[in-house]
Enzyme design. Structure first.
Site, PDB file in Angstrom:
ATOM      1  N   VAL A 146      21.539  15.851  59.296  1.00  0.00           N
ATOM      2  CA  VAL A 146      22.737  16.305  60.010  1.00  0.00           C
ATOM      3  C   VAL A 146      22.457  16.228  61.510  1.00  0.00           C
ATOM      4  CG1 VAL A 146      24.180  18.332  60.466  1.00  0.00           C
ATOM      5  CG2 VAL A 146      23.502  17.778  58.117  1.00  0.00           C
ATOM      6  N   THR A 206      41.770   3.078  65.406  1.00  0.00           N
ATOM      7  CA  THR A 206      41.122   4.343  65.043  1.00  0.00           C
ATOM      8  C   THR A 206      41.490   5.462  66.032  1.00  0.00           C
ATOM      9  OG1 THR A 206      38.954   5.426  65.078  1.00  0.00           O
ATOM     10  CG2 THR A 206      39.095   3.377  66.254  1.00  0.00           C
ATOM     11  N   ASP A 207      41.412   6.699  65.558  1.00  0.00           N
ATOM     12  CA  ASP A 207      41.661   7.839  66.455  1.00  0.00           C
ATOM     13  C   ASP A 207      40.563   7.964  67.513  1.00  0.00           C
ATOM     14  OD1 ASP A 207      39.592   8.752  64.825  1.00  0.00           O
ATOM     15  OD2 ASP A 207      40.588  10.620  64.241  1.00  0.00           O
ATOM     16  N   GLU A 208      39.429   7.252  67.290  1.00  0.00           N
ATOM     17  CA  GLU A 208      38.315   7.374  68.244  1.00  0.00           C
ATOM     18  C   GLU A 208      38.670   6.814  69.622  1.00  0.00           C
ATOM     19  OE1 GLU A 208      34.398   6.717  66.689  1.00  0.00           O
ATOM     20  OE2 GLU A 208      35.052   7.119  64.650  1.00  0.00           O
ATOM     21  N   ALA A 264      35.157   2.011  72.563  1.00  0.00           N
ATOM     22  CA  ALA A 264      35.604   1.219  73.721  1.00  0.00           C
ATOM     23  C   ALA A 264      36.076  -0.159  73.267  1.00  0.00           C
ATOM     24  CB  ALA A 264      34.463   1.087  74.731  1.00  0.00           C
ATOM     25  N   TYR A 268      31.571   1.410  70.321  1.00  0.00           N
ATOM     26  CA  TYR A 268      32.519   1.124  69.226  1.00  0.00           C
ATOM     27  C   TYR A 268      33.941   1.468  69.649  1.00  0.00           C
ATOM     28  CZ  TYR A 268      35.329   2.150  65.077  1.00  0.00           C
ATOM     29  OH  TYR A 268      36.361   2.217  64.169  1.00  0.00           O
ATOM     30  N   LYS A 278      37.297  -0.928  70.287  1.00  0.00           N
ATOM     31  CA  LYS A 278      38.554  -0.788  69.542  1.00  0.00           C
ATOM     32  C   LYS A 278      39.714  -0.544  70.510  1.00  0.00           C
ATOM     33  CE  LYS A 278      39.119  -0.693  65.620  1.00  0.00           C
ATOM     34  NZ  LYS A 278      39.424  -1.834  64.693  1.00  0.00           N
TER      35      LYS A 278
HETATM   36  P1  NAD Z   1      33.576  -1.779  57.209  1.00  0.00           P
HETATM   37  O1  NAD Z   1      32.448  -1.859  58.172  1.00  0.00           O
HETATM   38  O2  NAD Z   1      33.359  -1.148  55.865  1.00  0.00           O
HETATM   39  O3  NAD Z   1      34.146  -3.246  56.929  1.00  0.00           O
HETATM   40  C1  NAD Z   1      34.317  -4.196  57.940  1.00  0.00           C
HETATM   41  C2  NAD Z   1      34.533  -5.562  57.289  1.00  0.00           C
HETATM   42  O4  NAD Z   1      34.776  -6.517  58.327  1.00  0.00           O
HETATM   43  C3  NAD Z   1      33.337  -6.067  56.485  1.00  0.00           C
HETATM   44  O5  NAD Z   1      33.752  -6.634  55.267  1.00  0.00           O
HETATM   45  C4  NAD Z   1      32.732  -7.147  57.393  1.00  0.00           C
HETATM   46  O6  NAD Z   1      32.068  -8.179  56.686  1.00  0.00           O
HETATM   47  C5  NAD Z   1      33.972  -7.666  58.094  1.00  0.00           C
HETATM   48  N1  NAD Z   1      33.660  -8.285  59.404  1.00  0.00           N
HETATM   49  C6  NAD Z   1      32.862  -7.791  60.390  1.00  0.00           C
HETATM   50  N2  NAD Z   1      32.811  -8.657  61.419  1.00  0.00           N
HETATM   51  C7  NAD Z   1      33.606  -9.708  61.078  1.00  0.00           C
HETATM   52  C8  NAD Z   1      33.969 -10.914  61.741  1.00  0.00           C
HETATM   53  N3  NAD Z   1      33.482 -11.215  62.959  1.00  0.00           N
HETATM   54  N4  NAD Z   1      34.814 -11.765  61.104  1.00  0.00           N
HETATM   55  C9  NAD Z   1      35.300 -11.479  59.872  1.00  0.00           C
HETATM   56  N5  NAD Z   1      34.974 -10.364  59.191  1.00  0.00           N
HETATM   57  C10 NAD Z   1      34.144  -9.482  59.800  1.00  0.00           C
HETATM   58  O7  NAD Z   1      34.741  -1.049  58.005  1.00  0.00           O
HETATM   59  P2  NAD Z   1      35.893  -0.076  57.476  1.00  0.00           P
HETATM   60  O8  NAD Z   1      35.406   1.313  57.496  1.00  0.00           O
HETATM   61  O9  NAD Z   1      36.487  -0.640  56.259  1.00  0.00           O
HETATM   62  O10 NAD Z   1      36.935  -0.208  58.681  1.00  0.00           O
HETATM   63  C11 NAD Z   1      37.945  -1.210  58.663  1.00  0.00           C
HETATM   64  C12 NAD Z   1      38.785  -1.078  59.915  1.00  0.00           C
HETATM   65  O11 NAD Z   1      39.371   0.206  59.989  1.00  0.00           O
HETATM   66  C13 NAD Z   1      37.999  -1.251  61.205  1.00  0.00           C
HETATM   67  O12 NAD Z   1      38.783  -1.991  62.109  1.00  0.00           O
HETATM   68  C14 NAD Z   1      37.803   0.167  61.702  1.00  0.00           C
HETATM   69  O13 NAD Z   1      37.701   0.198  63.106  1.00  0.00           O
HETATM   70  C15 NAD Z   1      39.074   0.828  61.218  1.00  0.00           C
HETATM   71  N6  NAD Z   1      38.986   2.276  60.951  1.00  0.00           N
HETATM   72  C16 NAD Z   1      38.017   2.772  60.143  1.00  0.00           C
HETATM   73  C17 NAD Z   1      37.985   4.133  59.858  1.00  0.00           C
HETATM   74  C18 NAD Z   1      36.958   4.723  58.918  1.00  0.00           C
HETATM   75  O14 NAD Z   1      36.887   5.932  58.759  1.00  0.00           O
HETATM   76  N7  NAD Z   1      36.137   3.930  58.238  1.00  0.00           N
HETATM   77  C19 NAD Z   1      38.942   4.984  60.410  1.00  0.00           C
HETATM   78  C20 NAD Z   1      39.935   4.434  61.240  1.00  0.00           C
HETATM   79  C21 NAD Z   1      39.945   3.081  61.491  1.00  0.00           C
HETATM   80  P1  TYD Z   2      30.446   8.698  60.642  1.00  0.00           P
HETATM   81  O1  TYD Z   2      30.653   8.661  59.166  1.00  0.00           O
HETATM   82  O2  TYD Z   2      29.438   7.781  61.255  1.00  0.00           O
HETATM   83  O3  TYD Z   2      31.884   8.495  61.294  1.00  0.00           O
HETATM   84  P2  TYD Z   2      32.350   8.652  62.864  1.00  0.00           P
HETATM   85  O4  TYD Z   2      31.165   8.760  63.729  1.00  0.00           O
HETATM   86  O5  TYD Z   2      33.076   7.367  63.083  1.00  0.00           O
HETATM   87  O6  TYD Z   2      33.221   9.844  62.888  1.00  0.00           O
HETATM   88  O7  TYD Z   2      30.036  10.168  61.055  1.00  0.00           O
HETATM   89  C1  TYD Z   2      30.880  11.271  60.780  1.00  0.00           C
HETATM   90  C2  TYD Z   2      30.257  12.497  61.425  1.00  0.00           C
HETATM   91  O8  TYD Z   2      29.027  12.795  60.751  1.00  0.00           O
HETATM   92  C3  TYD Z   2      29.889  12.303  62.881  1.00  0.00           C
HETATM   93  O9  TYD Z   2      30.156  13.527  63.594  1.00  0.00           O
HETATM   94  C4  TYD Z   2      28.414  12.027  62.866  1.00  0.00           C
HETATM   95  C5  TYD Z   2      27.915  12.802  61.669  1.00  0.00           C
HETATM   96  N1  TYD Z   2      26.752  12.215  60.949  1.00  0.00           N
HETATM   97  C6  TYD Z   2      25.619  13.010  60.692  1.00  0.00           C
HETATM   98  O10 TYD Z   2      25.559  14.198  61.042  1.00  0.00           O
HETATM   99  N2  TYD Z   2      24.561  12.439  60.041  1.00  0.00           N
HETATM  100  C7  TYD Z   2      24.564  11.138  59.641  1.00  0.00           C
HETATM  101  O11 TYD Z   2      23.536  10.670  59.060  1.00  0.00           O
HETATM  102  C8  TYD Z   2      25.738  10.331  59.893  1.00  0.00           C
HETATM  103  C9  TYD Z   2      25.797   8.910  59.471  1.00  0.00           C
HETATM  104  C10 TYD Z   2      26.809  10.936  60.545  1.00  0.00           C
END
Ligand code: NAD
Ligand code: TYD
Length: 337
Positions: free
Chosen positions: A207, A123-125, A153, A151, A155
Site C-alpha cells: 500500500v 480519464t478523470d485524472e 498530462a 500519464y 491524456k
Molecule cells: P490497458 O493498459 O489495460 O489497455 C491498453 C491497450 O492499448 C492494450 O491492449 C495495449 O496493447 C493497447 N495499446 C497500447 N499502446 C498502443 C499503441 N501504440 N497502438 C495500439 N494499441 C496500443 O488500459 P485500460 O485500463 O483498458 O484503459 C483503456 C483506456 O481507458 C485508456 O485510454 C485509459 O486512459 C482510459 N481509462 C482507464 C481507466 C481505468 O481505470 N483503467 C479509467 C479511465 C480511463
Molecule cells: P492504480 O490502480 O494504479 O490506478 P490510478 O493510479 O490510475 O488511480 O492505483 C489506484 C490507487 O492505489 C492509487 O492511489 C495508487 C494505489 N496503489 C497502491 O497503494 N499500491 C499499489 O501497488 C498500486 C498499484 C496502487
C-alpha cells in the site's frame, strides 16, 4: 466500428458489451499488443464473423491510414493508451508517443478518410486531484485541466487535440472522462487485481503511503454502457464525465479484498508513496445523467465480489501474465520500495 486498444482491460470489455448489445455491428479491433494487450482475452471473438483483429500501432501513420483506406470505419472508439501512472513516472516518453502522437494520427486519419464519430476515451485524472478535507468538491466537465503525472498530462494533451480538431476541422468528436474502473481482465499491475493476486499467493500487499488516497470506483460494464450511449445520443464537441459516486480509500479496498479471500490483514505492507500521488478523485456525473439518462447499475459490493470471483475462476489468464516479463517490472517497481 473500429476499437483501438481492444485487447486491453476496458477495450475488451467494451467489445464483449457492444457485440452483445448490437450483434449486427462489424467490429474491428486494432491493438499493438504491448505488455498490457492480450489476444487470449479476445479468444471468444476471434472466430466470430462480426469481428476482426489487426495488430498495429496507432502512432504508425502508414499502418493506420492503410487500415482506414481498406476497412472504412464509420465510428472509432480510442481506448489505445499507455495507462499505468507508475510506468509513466518511470518512462514518460512512450506515453507521449502513444497517447498524444497516436491520438493525432487517428484524428488525421479521420480527417483524411472521413468518420461519422470519433470517441476519445479519457480519464478523470486530467482534472488533477481534490483535497481530502473538501468532500463537497467534485470534478465537473468545467473543472480546469490540472494534471499531475506524465500519464495524466499525456491524456489531457490528447483531449486538447481532440477539442482542437473538432473546432478547427469540424471533426465529429466526443470525449468521456471516467473514474477508476474495476472488473474482469484488468492487468494485474493495477490496485485491485494486484492485491487479489498477491493475497492469493500470501505475498505482501504493497500500500503506497498511508493508503488514505481516495478513488471513485466504477464497474467496467457501466463505463462501457456510458460510452455506447454517448455514441448513440451524445452531442458532438461535448465532454461527458462518467462516475458512480463510489469513493473508497485504498486501504479499505485492500482490507475488503483480504476479508473476501480469508487472508490476514498482516499481509498489508506500507511502502514508499508514489511520486506526485493524487489524493482524491471524485466525479460529478450529473451531466451525463441529465443529458443521456445514464446511471451506473452495478453496486460496488456486487461488482467487487464478481471481480474477485472472476480472478479466482480465471487464474490461468493472470498467472500466465505474472509469471512472464511482469516479474521484472514487479522487481523494479517494488524491490526497494
Ligand atoms: P490497458 O493498459 O489495460 O489497455 C491498453 C491497450 O492499448 C492494450 O491492449 C495495449 O496493447 C493497447 N495499446 C497500447 N499502446 C498502443 C499503441 N501504440 N497502438 C495500439 N494499441 C496500443 O488500459 P485500460 O485500463 O483498458 O484503459 C483503456 C483506456 O481507458 C485508456 O485510454 C485509459 O486512459 C482510459 N481509462 C482507464 C481507466 C481505468 O481505470 N483503467 C479509467 C479511465 C480511463
Ligand atoms: P492504480 O490502480 O494504479 O490506478 P490510478 O493510479 O490510475 O488511480 O492505483 C489506484 C490507487 O492505489 C492509487 O492511489 C495508487 C494505489 N496503489 C497502491 O497503494 N499500491 C499499489 O501497488 C498500486 C498499484 C496502487
Amino acid at each position: 466500428m473500429l476499437i483501438t486498444g481492444g485487447a486491453g482491460f476496458i477495450g475488451s470489455n467494451f467489445i464483449f458489451y457492444i457485440h452483445r448489445k448490437h450483434p449486427d455491428y462489424n467490429l474491428l479491433c486494432l491493438d499493438k499488443l504491448t505488455y498490457a494487450g492480450n489476444l487470449a482475452t479476445l479468444d471468444s471473438m476471434i472466430n466470430n464473423k462480426k469481428f476482426k483483429f489487426i495488430r498495429a500501432d496507432i502512432a504508425n501513420r502508414t499502418a493506420v491510414y492503410e487500415i482506414f483506406k481498406t476497412e472504412k470505419p464509420d465510428v472509432i472508439v480510442n481506448f489505445a493508451a499507455e495507462s499505468h501512472v507508475d510506468r509513466s513516472i518511470e518512462n514518460p516518453a512512450v506515453f507521449l508517443e502513444t497517447n498524444v502522437m497516436g491520438t493525432q494520427v487517428l484524428l488525421d486519419a479521420c480527417r483524411k478518410y472521413g468518420i461519422q464519430r470519433y470517441h476519445q476515451v479519457s480519464t478523470d485524472e486530467v482534472y488533477g486531484d481534490l483535497p481530502l478535507d473538501r468532500p463537497d468538491l467534485f470534478f465537473t466537465e468545467k473543472t480546469p485541466l490540472h494534471t499531475s503525472s506524465p500519464y495524466s498530462a499525456s491524456k489531457a494533451s490528447a483531449d486538447l487535440l481532440c477539442n482542437a480538431y473538432q473546432r478547427t476541422y469540424g471533426l465529429p468528436i466526443t470525449i468521456s472522462r471516467c473514474s477508476n474502473n474495476y472488473g474482469p481482465y484488468q492487468f494485474p499491475e493495477k490496485l485491485i487485481p494486484l492485491m487479489i493476486a498477491n493475497a492469493l499467493a500470501d505475498q505482501p500487499l504493497p500500500v503506497y503511503g498511508e493508503g488514505l488516497n481516495v478513488r471513485d470506483w466504477l464497474y467496467v460494464e457501466d463505463h462501457c454502457a456510458a460510452i455506447d450511449l454517448i455514441l448513440e445520443r451524445g452531442k458532438e464537441g461535448e465532454v461527458y464525465n462518467i462516475g458512480g459516486h463510489n469513493e473508497m480509500r485504498n486501504i479499505d479496498i485492500v482490507k475488503l479484498i483480504c476479508k473476501a479471500l480469508g487472508k490476514p490483514e498482516s499481509l498489508i505492507t506500507y511502502v514508499a508513496d508514489r511520486k506526485g500521488h493524487d489524493m482524491r478523485y471524485a466525479i460529478d456525473p450529473a451531466f451525463i445523467h441529465q443529458e443521456l439518462g445514464w446511471l451506473p447499475v452495478t453496486k460496488f459490493e456486487d461488482g467487487i465480489q464478481r471481480t474477485i470471483q472472476w480472478y479466482l475462476d480465471n487464474r490461468n489468464w493472470w498467472e500466465t501474465i505474472i509469471n512472464g516479463e511482469y516479474q521484472k517490472y514487479y522487481e523494479r517497481m517494488y524491490g526497494n520500495r
